[in-house]
Design a protein around this motif. Sequence first.
Motif, short mmCIF file in Angstrom:
data_model
loop_
_atom_site.label_atom_id
_atom_site.label_comp_id
_atom_site.label_asym_id
_atom_site.label_seq_id
_atom_site.Cartn_x
_atom_site.Cartn_y
_atom_site.Cartn_z
N ARG A 266 2.49 11.53 -6.67
CA ARG A 266 2.95 10.18 -7.27
C ARG A 266 4.33 10.55 -8.03
N ASP A 267 4.99 9.22 -8.17
CA ASP A 267 6.20 9.26 -8.66
C ASP A 267 5.95 9.43 -10.45
N GLN B 282 7.22 11.85 -2.40
CA GLN B 282 6.79 11.11 -3.67
C GLN B 282 6.44 9.73 -3.49
N ASP C 151 4.56 5.84 -5.14
CA ASP C 151 3.56 5.12 -6.12
C ASP C 151 2.30 4.80 -5.54
N SER C 152 2.56 4.66 -4.25
CA SER C 152 1.18 4.32 -3.51
C SER C 152 1.13 5.47 -2.43
#
Length: 308
Positions: free
Chosen positions: A42-43, A90, A92-93
């Motif tokens: 994840r970022d 990387q 976010d989802s």
Amino acid sequence: MDKYDRILVCLDQSPLDVEIIKAADRICELTPVEITFINVIRDFTIPDEMKKEFPNFLEQALAERNAQIRDSVVTHFKRTEINVDIRVVQGDSPAKAILQFANGKQIDLIIAGRKKKSTSSGVLMSRLARRSDCSFLMIAEGKPFDFTRILVPVDFSEYSALAIQKALDFATLSSTPENVEIFAQNVYTVPSGYHTTGKTHKEFAQIMKENAMRSYEAFIRGIDLRDKQIKPIYSLNDNDEFVSDIREQAKRHKTDLIIIGARGQTATSMLFLGSKAERIVMMHTGASMLVARRRGDKAGLKDLLQEL
């Protein structure tokens, strides 16, 4: 056979990774492939002060994770003749990152693991199953991947035929094809207005079963069974819960693998595409699950990327 030439294997550094890698190894026994193992981080935001003090922090973190994933793959993936690609990305989802990568690389099969007691894992499996534009194999936690007993829910659509063909592919390519059992399950119902016919519920249920049997015979005649016997199962559903009927039969027959053809439009085949998607993905039978898609069947990647 619609071969899986390019496979993407999703790992998250949990104990389930070992079972997933071994499953990928088993799949690769069946056909030569290009295989990529992917891990999504994840970022995370690095403070400016930390960037100045450790300018290579991010690159080093990604390289360390890549090395850890590679060690696990080298230990458990035995197909030394196959070139292995390791990617740590990387995002976010996880679903978005995996699907973007799969789309860009024209992946034929995504393999991931479903944990028994993880809600987030179930959500990820549902998103991948519903939105990937390729086949998707979900490995059940706690049981080595196998396909000695295969259950295929059928509604006599072309997508059910696709699922049957995929089951036959597994049987044909097995080292012991004579041991592979394939069960085709049709879930039928009694319509609510049956009483207007003057028939009892039991009598009308028998009528519906006989109709299902005739439909199955016509359906199966259109498929090249490759000298393989398929055992039909007819399940009467009284509570509009198709999932429970499939779960019951999967447990009864000690199923190793459930195969569902995606993109159908009727009740059974909509399990992975409609409102029942999460329930079937959360179904714990001890069986792995394959969502079979034809090459080029797009399942809405653009919409997914907008939603996530």
